[in-house]
Design a protein around this motif. Structure first.
Motif, PDB file in Angstrom:
ATOM      1  N   LEU A 132     -12.225   3.916  -6.561  1.00 45.08           N
ATOM      2  CA  LEU A 132     -11.154   2.976  -6.874  1.00 45.08           C
ATOM      3  C   LEU A 132      -9.793   3.607  -6.614  1.00 45.08           C
ATOM      4  CD1 LEU A 132     -12.587   1.836 -10.350  1.00 45.08           C
ATOM      5  CD2 LEU A 132     -13.252   1.038  -8.066  1.00 45.08           C
ATOM      6  N   LEU A 133      -8.979   2.977  -5.763  1.00 42.59           N
ATOM      7  CA  LEU A 133      -7.666   3.500  -5.374  1.00 42.59           C
ATOM      8  C   LEU A 133      -6.552   2.629  -5.949  1.00 42.59           C
ATOM      9  CD1 LEU A 133      -9.570   4.903  -3.325  1.00 42.59           C
ATOM     10  CD2 LEU A 133      -7.802   4.559  -1.593  1.00 42.59           C
ATOM     11  N   PRO A 134      -5.602   3.233  -6.683  1.00 44.55           N
ATOM     12  CA  PRO A 134      -4.524   2.453  -7.300  1.00 44.55           C
ATOM     13  C   PRO A 134      -3.424   2.086  -6.318  1.00 44.55           C
ATOM     14  CG  PRO A 134      -4.247   4.764  -7.817  1.00 44.55           C
ATOM     15  CD  PRO A 134      -5.536   4.658  -7.037  1.00 44.55           C
ATOM     16  N   GLY A 135      -2.498   1.272  -6.818  1.00 48.94           N
ATOM     17  CA  GLY A 135      -1.413   0.783  -5.983  1.00 48.94           C
ATOM     18  C   GLY A 135      -0.133   1.595  -6.101  1.00 48.94           C
ATOM     19  N   PHE A 136       0.936   1.056  -5.530  1.00 48.36           N
ATOM     20  CA  PHE A 136       2.259   1.673  -5.512  1.00 48.36           C
ATOM     21  C   PHE A 136       2.759   1.839  -6.942  1.00 48.36           C
ATOM     22  CE2 PHE A 136       6.964   1.137  -4.642  1.00 48.36           C
ATOM     23  CZ  PHE A 136       7.113   2.321  -3.928  1.00 48.36           C
ATOM     24  N   THR A 137       3.222   3.013  -7.295  1.00 49.52           N
ATOM     25  CA  THR A 137       3.678   3.419  -8.634  1.00 49.52           C
ATOM     26  C   THR A 137       2.556   3.420  -9.660  1.00 49.52           C
ATOM     27  OG1 THR A 137       4.384   1.292  -9.613  1.00 49.52           O
ATOM     28  CG2 THR A 137       5.961   2.412  -8.149  1.00 49.52           C
ATOM     29  N   GLY A 138       1.307   3.213  -9.241  1.00 51.76           N
ATOM     30  CA  GLY A 138       0.185   3.171 -10.173  1.00 51.76           C
ATOM     31  C   GLY A 138      -0.520   4.494 -10.300  1.00 51.76           C
ATOM     32  N   SER A 139      -1.700   4.448 -10.931  1.00 49.58           N
ATOM     33  CA  SER A 139      -2.505   5.646 -11.122  1.00 49.58           C
ATOM     34  C   SER A 139      -3.929   5.248 -11.447  1.00 49.58           C
ATOM     35  CB  SER A 139      -1.941   6.513 -12.260  1.00 49.58           C
ATOM     36  OG  SER A 139      -2.116   5.856 -13.511  1.00 49.58           O
ATOM     37  N   LYS A 140      -4.796   6.240 -11.547  1.00 45.35           N
ATOM     38  CA  LYS A 140      -6.205   6.022 -11.839  1.00 45.35           C
ATOM     39  C   LYS A 140      -6.412   5.270 -13.146  1.00 45.35           C
ATOM     40  CE  LYS A 140      -6.458  10.710 -13.742  1.00 45.35           C
ATOM     41  NZ  LYS A 140      -4.973  10.835 -13.696  1.00 45.35           N
ATOM     42  N   LEU A 175     -12.718   0.308  -3.234  1.00 47.19           N
ATOM     43  CA  LEU A 175     -11.816  -0.730  -3.732  1.00 47.19           C
ATOM     44  C   LEU A 175     -10.404  -0.180  -3.716  1.00 47.19           C
ATOM     45  CD1 LEU A 175     -12.138  -3.037  -6.825  1.00 47.19           C
ATOM     46  CD2 LEU A 175     -10.104  -1.627  -6.526  1.00 47.19           C
ATOM     47  N   GLY A 176      -9.481  -0.947  -3.153  1.00 46.96           N
ATOM     48  CA  GLY A 176      -8.080  -0.558  -3.159  1.00 46.96           C
ATOM     49  C   GLY A 176      -7.219  -1.664  -3.726  1.00 46.96           C
ATOM     50  N   HIS A 177      -6.367  -1.316  -4.690  1.00 53.29           N
ATOM     51  CA  HIS A 177      -5.447  -2.277  -5.284  1.00 53.29           C
ATOM     52  C   HIS A 177      -4.083  -2.168  -4.613  1.00 53.29           C
ATOM     53  CE1 HIS A 177      -2.487  -3.276  -8.682  1.00 53.29           C
ATOM     54  NE2 HIS A 177      -2.909  -4.428  -8.184  1.00 53.29           N
ATOM     55  N   SER A 178      -3.589  -3.267  -4.069  1.00 46.44           N
ATOM     56  CA  SER A 178      -2.239  -3.341  -3.496  1.00 46.44           C
ATOM     57  C   SER A 178      -2.051  -2.291  -2.404  1.00 46.44           C
ATOM     58  CB  SER A 178      -1.210  -3.204  -4.625  1.00 46.44           C
ATOM     59  OG  SER A 178       0.069  -3.564  -4.194  1.00 46.44           O
ATOM     60  N   LEU A 179      -1.151  -1.320  -2.578  1.00 43.46           N
ATOM     61  CA  LEU A 179      -1.009  -0.237  -1.602  1.00 43.46           C
ATOM     62  C   LEU A 179      -2.347   0.450  -1.364  1.00 43.46           C
ATOM     63  CD1 LEU A 179       0.701   1.870   0.070  1.00 43.46           C
ATOM     64  CD2 LEU A 179       0.851   3.165  -2.086  1.00 43.46           C
ATOM     65  N   GLY A 180      -3.124   0.645  -2.419  1.00 43.84           N
ATOM     66  CA  GLY A 180      -4.435   1.266  -2.272  1.00 43.84           C
ATOM     67  C   GLY A 180      -5.354   0.493  -1.346  1.00 43.84           C
ATOM     68  N   GLY A 181      -5.160  -0.822  -1.277  1.00 43.66           N
ATOM     69  CA  GLY A 181      -5.950  -1.623  -0.348  1.00 43.66           C
ATOM     70  C   GLY A 181      -5.604  -1.321   1.095  1.00 43.66           C
ATOM     71  N   SER A 232      -4.152  -7.239  -2.237  1.00 46.70           N
ATOM     72  CA  SER A 232      -3.658  -6.454  -1.102  1.00 46.70           C
ATOM     73  C   SER A 232      -3.767  -7.312   0.153  1.00 46.70           C
ATOM     74  CB  SER A 232      -4.486  -5.178  -0.952  1.00 46.70           C
ATOM     75  OG  SER A 232      -3.945  -4.340   0.041  1.00 46.70           O
ATOM     76  N   GLY A 233      -2.633  -7.526   0.820  1.00 47.10           N
ATOM     77  CA  GLY A 233      -2.590  -8.510   1.883  1.00 47.10           C
ATOM     78  C   GLY A 233      -2.767  -7.969   3.276  1.00 47.10           C
ATOM     79  N   PRO A 234      -2.632  -8.846   4.267  1.00 49.54           N
ATOM     80  CA  PRO A 234      -2.949  -8.498   5.651  1.00 49.54           C
ATOM     81  C   PRO A 234      -1.905  -7.647   6.357  1.00 49.54           C
ATOM     82  CG  PRO A 234      -2.155 -10.755   5.522  1.00 49.54           C
ATOM     83  CD  PRO A 234      -2.297 -10.278   4.105  1.00 49.54           C
ATOM     84  N   ALA A 235      -0.669  -7.669   5.858  1.00 52.90           N
ATOM     85  CA  ALA A 235       0.407  -6.941   6.539  1.00 52.90           C
ATOM     86  C   ALA A 235       1.442  -6.532   5.492  1.00 52.90           C
ATOM     87  CB  ALA A 235       1.015  -7.805   7.648  1.00 52.90           C
ATOM     88  N   HIS A 236       2.733  -6.562   5.859  1.00 49.39           N
ATOM     89  CA  HIS A 236       3.776  -6.096   4.954  1.00 49.39           C
ATOM     90  C   HIS A 236       3.925  -7.027   3.748  1.00 49.39           C
ATOM     91  CE1 HIS A 236       6.326  -9.296   6.513  1.00 49.39           C
ATOM     92  NE2 HIS A 236       6.025  -8.897   7.740  1.00 49.39           N
ATOM     93  N   ILE A 237       4.561  -6.497   2.713  1.00 51.09           N
ATOM     94  CA  ILE A 237       4.773  -7.242   1.477  1.00 51.09           C
ATOM     95  C   ILE A 237       5.845  -8.323   1.679  1.00 51.09           C
ATOM     96  CG2 ILE A 237       3.994  -5.392  -0.041  1.00 51.09           C
ATOM     97  CD1 ILE A 237       6.882  -4.528  -0.419  1.00 51.09           C
ATOM     98  N   SER A 238       5.957  -9.208   0.700  1.00 54.70           N
ATOM     99  CA  SER A 238       6.911 -10.308   0.774  1.00 54.70           C
ATOM    100  C   SER A 238       8.347  -9.798   0.851  1.00 54.70           C
ATOM    101  CB  SER A 238       6.750 -11.215  -0.447  1.00 54.70           C
ATOM    102  OG  SER A 238       7.119 -10.515  -1.628  1.00 54.70           O
ATOM    103  N   VAL A 239       9.240 -10.658   1.328  1.00 58.32           N
ATOM    104  CA  VAL A 239      10.643 -10.272   1.485  1.00 58.32           C
ATOM    105  C   VAL A 239      11.252  -9.874   0.146  1.00 58.32           C
ATOM    106  CG1 VAL A 239      12.939 -11.110   2.108  1.00 58.32           C
ATOM    107  CG2 VAL A 239      10.963 -11.662   3.563  1.00 58.32           C
ATOM    108  N   SER A 240      10.938 -10.620  -0.907  1.00 56.37           N
ATOM    109  CA  SER A 240      11.507 -10.291  -2.219  1.00 56.37           C
ATOM    110  C   SER A 240      11.051  -8.917  -2.690  1.00 56.37           C
ATOM    111  CB  SER A 240      11.115 -11.356  -3.247  1.00 56.37           C
ATOM    112  OG  SER A 240       9.703 -11.392  -3.428  1.00 56.37           O
ATOM    113  N   GLN A 241       9.788  -8.569  -2.423  1.00 62.45           N
ATOM    114  CA  GLN A 241       9.302  -7.247  -2.816  1.00 62.45           C
ATOM    115  C   GLN A 241       9.861  -6.151  -1.902  1.00 62.45           C
ATOM    116  OE1 GLN A 241       7.453  -6.352  -5.561  1.00 62.45           O
ATOM    117  NE2 GLN A 241       7.917  -8.458  -6.156  1.00 62.45           N
ATOM    118  N   GLN A 242      10.093  -6.472  -0.640  1.00 66.28           N
ATOM    119  CA  GLN A 242      10.742  -5.501   0.244  1.00 66.28           C
ATOM    120  C   GLN A 242      12.130  -5.139  -0.291  1.00 66.28           C
ATOM    121  OE1 GLN A 242      10.641  -6.280   4.525  1.00 66.28           O
ATOM    122  NE2 GLN A 242       8.892  -7.625   4.221  1.00 66.28           N
TER     123      GLN A 242
END
Length: 294
Positions: free
Chosen positions: A44-52, A113-119, A141-151
């Motif tokens: 299991l891989l965590p996302g951006f700013t996340g952890s195990k 399994l990857g969550h968000s960035l981990g995906g 975790s999506g197909p390409a870059h994150i949404s504009v608001s999150q960018q």
């Protein structure tokens, strides 16, 4: 920022450093529940700013379904070491090779399994070599870059990290937090929870955040490459997500011919928002993938 229910490993789980050919990685390793027939192992891989610790709520229900789960801090995340200022160490290809080394160290085919960035890191690892993996689950975790608001949010963070220390950025982020978010955090975990989150933030390497934040903003669409692999795929998300629109995740699942799960009552972190239905969906998918592998 994800908010784990607890930073304490659940009963039966063990926190230790997993030794690999690419260094040591901090993990929480939860064995199959006593008296339950083992079915498989999941990484299991965590996302951006996340952890195990983001996966702590999943370990017990998945152990009861026969799955050993190993949640990992990636290079430069929380309790896994990494360079403070060398962003090249956190290039996506480097992080993907770390995942392959982790799978090799577990010495058995794993459900990834990857969550968000981990995906997106998981996807990169599978595209390098899918042989070590039984299946791939992309959670929120999506197909390409994150949404504009999150960018825009990532850009604010990257700008801050260019001139401020991690401790100062933490203070600034808390000052920007909406009052209702502060109250929710207090009710959910109180001062201990906030101190755990602060400790995780301070321990994370700035170069890791800078490099992976940039990756999230420029990631290309690689779904076609992934779909060409003979591997079971699962796209799981909450019913709401402001990082990748849910409709975009729906479309990605179709392109991958993947199992699709939408967890009611969950947003970008189904693993912490609704852990029991999330664990049930994961185990159901892995059961099918295990049958397919036999």
């Amino acid at each position: 920022m994800s908010r784990p229910a607890s930073f304490v490993p659940p009963p039966g789980a063990r926190a230790y450093s997993l030794r690999t050919a690419r260094g040591e990685f901090a993990v929480v390793d939860a064995p199959v529940a006593a008296g339950v027939e083992p079915k498989g192992v999941a990484l299991l891989l965590p996302g951006f700013t996340g952890s195990k610790e983001d996966f702590n709520p999943l370990h017990v229900p998945l152990a009861q379904r026969g799955y050993r789960t190993v949640a990992v801090d990636g290079r430069g995340q929380y309790e896994t070491g990494g360079p403070e200022n060398d962003e090249s160490a956190y290039a996506q290809a480097e992080l993907a090779r770390d995942v392959l080394a982790q799978a090799e160290a577990l010495d058995t085919p794993v459900h990834l399994l990857g969550h968000s960035l981990g995906g997106q890191i998981s996807r990169a690892a599978v595209l390098l070599d899918h042989a070590p993996f039984r299946s791939l689950t992309l959670m929120a975790s999506g197909p390409a870059h994150i949404s504009v608001s999150q960018q825009q949010r990532v850009k604010l963070l990257r700008d801050a990290l260019g001139t401020m220390s991690m401790a100062d950025v933490w203070v600034a982020m808390r000052a920007m937090e909406a009052p209702e978010e502060t109250e929710t955090a207090r009710l959910d975990g109180g001062l201990d929870d906030r101190e755990d989150l602060r400790r995780r933030w301070i321990a994370t390497r700035p170069a890791q955040l800078l490099a992976t934040g940039r990756q999230l903003c420029v990631e290309p669409d690689r779904v076609g490459e992934l779909a060409a692999l003979s591997l079971p795929f699962h796209v799981l998300s909450g019913a709401l997500d402001d990082t990748w629109p849910v409709t975009l995740l729906d479309e990605m699942a179709v392109r991958l011919r993947a199992r699709r799960t939408v967890v009611d009552g969950a947003e970008h972190s189904p693993n912490t928002d609704q852990p029991l239905p999330t664990a049930r969906a994961l185990a159901d998918f892995w059961d099918g993938a295990e049958e397919q592998a036999q």
